[in-house]
Design a protein around this motif. Structure first.
Motif, PDB file in Angstrom:
ATOM      1  N   TYR A  51      34.423  30.345  44.634  1.00 19.07           N
ATOM      2  CA  TYR A  51      34.735  31.119  43.426  1.00 19.07           C
ATOM      3  C   TYR A  51      34.407  30.304  42.172  1.00 19.07           C
ATOM      4  N   GLY A  76      33.584  38.934  36.097  1.00 18.08           N
ATOM      5  CA  GLY A  76      33.789  39.674  37.338  1.00 18.08           C
ATOM      6  C   GLY A  76      34.379  38.823  38.446  1.00 18.08           C
ATOM      7  N   ILE A  77      33.833  37.600  38.631  1.00 21.98           N
ATOM      8  CA  ILE A  77      34.291  36.766  39.739  1.00 21.98           C
ATOM      9  C   ILE A  77      35.731  36.319  39.520  1.00 21.98           C
ATOM     10  N   PHE A  95      38.046  39.179  40.403  1.00 16.75           N
ATOM     11  CA  PHE A  95      38.074  39.267  41.864  1.00 16.75           C
ATOM     12  C   PHE A  95      38.869  38.116  42.468  1.00 16.75           C
ATOM     13  N   ARG A  96      38.655  36.935  41.939  1.00 19.78           N
ATOM     14  CA  ARG A  96      39.365  35.743  42.397  1.00 19.78           C
ATOM     15  C   ARG A  96      40.873  35.898  42.186  1.00 19.78           C
ATOM     16  N   PHE A 142      42.482  38.692  42.137  1.00 19.60           N
ATOM     17  CA  PHE A 142      42.944  39.663  43.137  1.00 19.60           C
ATOM     18  C   PHE A 142      43.196  38.966  44.478  1.00 19.60           C
ATOM     19  N   ILE A 143      42.249  38.104  44.889  1.00 15.33           N
ATOM     20  CA  ILE A 143      42.406  37.359  46.145  1.00 15.33           C
ATOM     21  C   ILE A 143      43.625  36.443  46.072  1.00 15.33           C
ATOM     22  N   CYS A 148      42.976  31.923  36.611  1.00 13.64           N
ATOM     23  CA  CYS A 148      41.600  31.899  37.113  1.00 13.64           C
ATOM     24  C   CYS A 148      40.600  31.617  35.999  1.00 13.64           C
TER      25      CYS A 148
END
Length: 368
Positions: free
Chosen positions: A264, A235-236, A239-240, A242-243, A48
């Motif tokens: 994202y 942060g993104i 989170f990305r 995790f998705i 990511c």
């Protein structure tokens, strides 16, 4: 804009170019996100963080896309600076790739091609406007780039309309971002973005419009915004990751969240851009700015040659040796990613500088 301000902003753009180049190389050398058939969250996080290099370059294109409305000149410059170098390098790879990377091939064996290979080069390559040459798979971006430039009149019309209405820039950003979110919810089932022709051109066009808006508002970004941008970028991407990690356990596995045409990616690249414009101004008018500006201008040839250099190093086992040195675990893979990315970037930069000097020498000889 004052000259000093323009210089500062130019330096900031070059920093973004360098970041984009590192991301692209990092994406192309990263290991898979599975370990013995099981998804790895730590590897997904790395994917990511290095996944938006192309998005950075699309946005930078948007910075200057509308600066000159001479359509014929845009096409002429694109052919001279993008298409011709792309085709020349593709020809070199077509004839010499096997020999360069050491595929147990002599020069004559590397040059020799069958009639079927030439037909394939034209029929499935040129006529479908895509790369089929080994060592040049990353050229999909340049093929799509050309289409984005050709579509300038349409994108210019969208920009002019948005500029003519109240809060047009904000409305355009909201509309485009909402469409990307909708596309993410369908895992790219709505737009069906791709790395080929118009499936890539639409995504590139969205990025160009975003880049134009960002660049026109760059002076509003202060230090506080820069810190917020870095926080958003970090942060993104966690989170990305995790998705994406959850997506590996779906019945219909997808890696759509990793790509440059997602919401994202927009948040990620906006975050890193805010950080650069807001926090790295101290590099302006320093000795480092001279180096940064030069390296930034060399990122295009670095982009051109880095895949061949990667393939050459891989054929010699350097990637495996580095992994063996640092280990195959989460921290070890992170070290591998950093060291191997830096190695390929520096070697690509060296080759690019060498090619630049040869080109300069040829020009000098011709003039004399």
């Amino acid at each position: 804009m004052k000259q000093s301000d323009k210089s500062k902003m130019d330096s900031m753009v070059q920093i973004l170019r360098i970041i984009g180049a590192f991301m692209v190389i990092g994406t192309h050398i990263k290991v898979g996100n599975y370990v013995e058939g099981v998804p790895s969250y730590s590897r997904t996080v790395i994917s990511c963080f290095v996944g938006d290099g192309v998005a950075v370059f699309w946005m930078i294109l948007g910075f200057f896309y509308f600066k000159n409305n001479d359509y014929k000149r845009k096409i002429s410059v694109m052919i001279k600076k993008i298409i011709i170098p792309m085709f020349l390098y593709s020809l070199i790879m077509f004839y010499f790739y096997d020999f360069i990377i050491g595929n147990d091939s002599t020069i004559l064996e590397s040059i020799r091609h069958s009639k079927e290979e030439y037909i394939y080069l034209i029929k499935d390559g040129l006529l479908k406007w895509r790369n089929v040459v080994p060592g040049a798979g990353h050229f999909w971006y340049l093929y799509v780039y050309a289409l984005v430039v050709i579509c300038y009149p349409a994108l210019s019309g969208i920009k002019q309309y948005c500029d003519s209405i109240k809060n047009g820039q904000i409305k355009l950003i909201i509309i485009m971002f909402s469409m990307l979110i909708f596309n993410d919810l369908s895992f790219n089932g709505f737009f069906e973005f791709s790395h080929h022709t118009f499936g890539g051109m639409i995504g590139g066009a969205i990025w160009v419009l975003i880049g134009d808006i960002v660049y026109r508002n760059r002076e509003k970004i202060n230090f506080v915004c820069g810190i917020m941008g870095l926080t958003i970028f970090v942060g993104i991407n966690f989170f990305r990751a995790f998705i994406q990690y959850k997506c590996y356990f779906r019945e219909d596995i997808t890696d759509e969240p990793l790509f440059w045409y997602t919401s994202y990616a927009v948040i990620s690249v906006l975050g890193i851009s805010m950080f650069v414009f807001g926090c790295l101004n101290f590099l302006d008018n320093t000795f480092f700015s001279i180096i940064i500006n030069h390296i930034g201008k060399m990122t295009f040839p670095v982009y051109i040659v880095h895949m061949c250099i990667r393939d050459f190093l891989n054929s010699k086992g350097y990637n495996a040796k580095i992994i063996l040195r640092f280990g195959n675990g989460g921290l070890g893979i992170l070290k591998y990613e950093i060291v191997y990315t830096l190695m390929i970037f520096l070697l690509s930069l060296f080759v690019s500088e060498l090619l630049f000097l040869i080109k300069l020498l040829i020009k000098t000889i011709i003039k004399k």
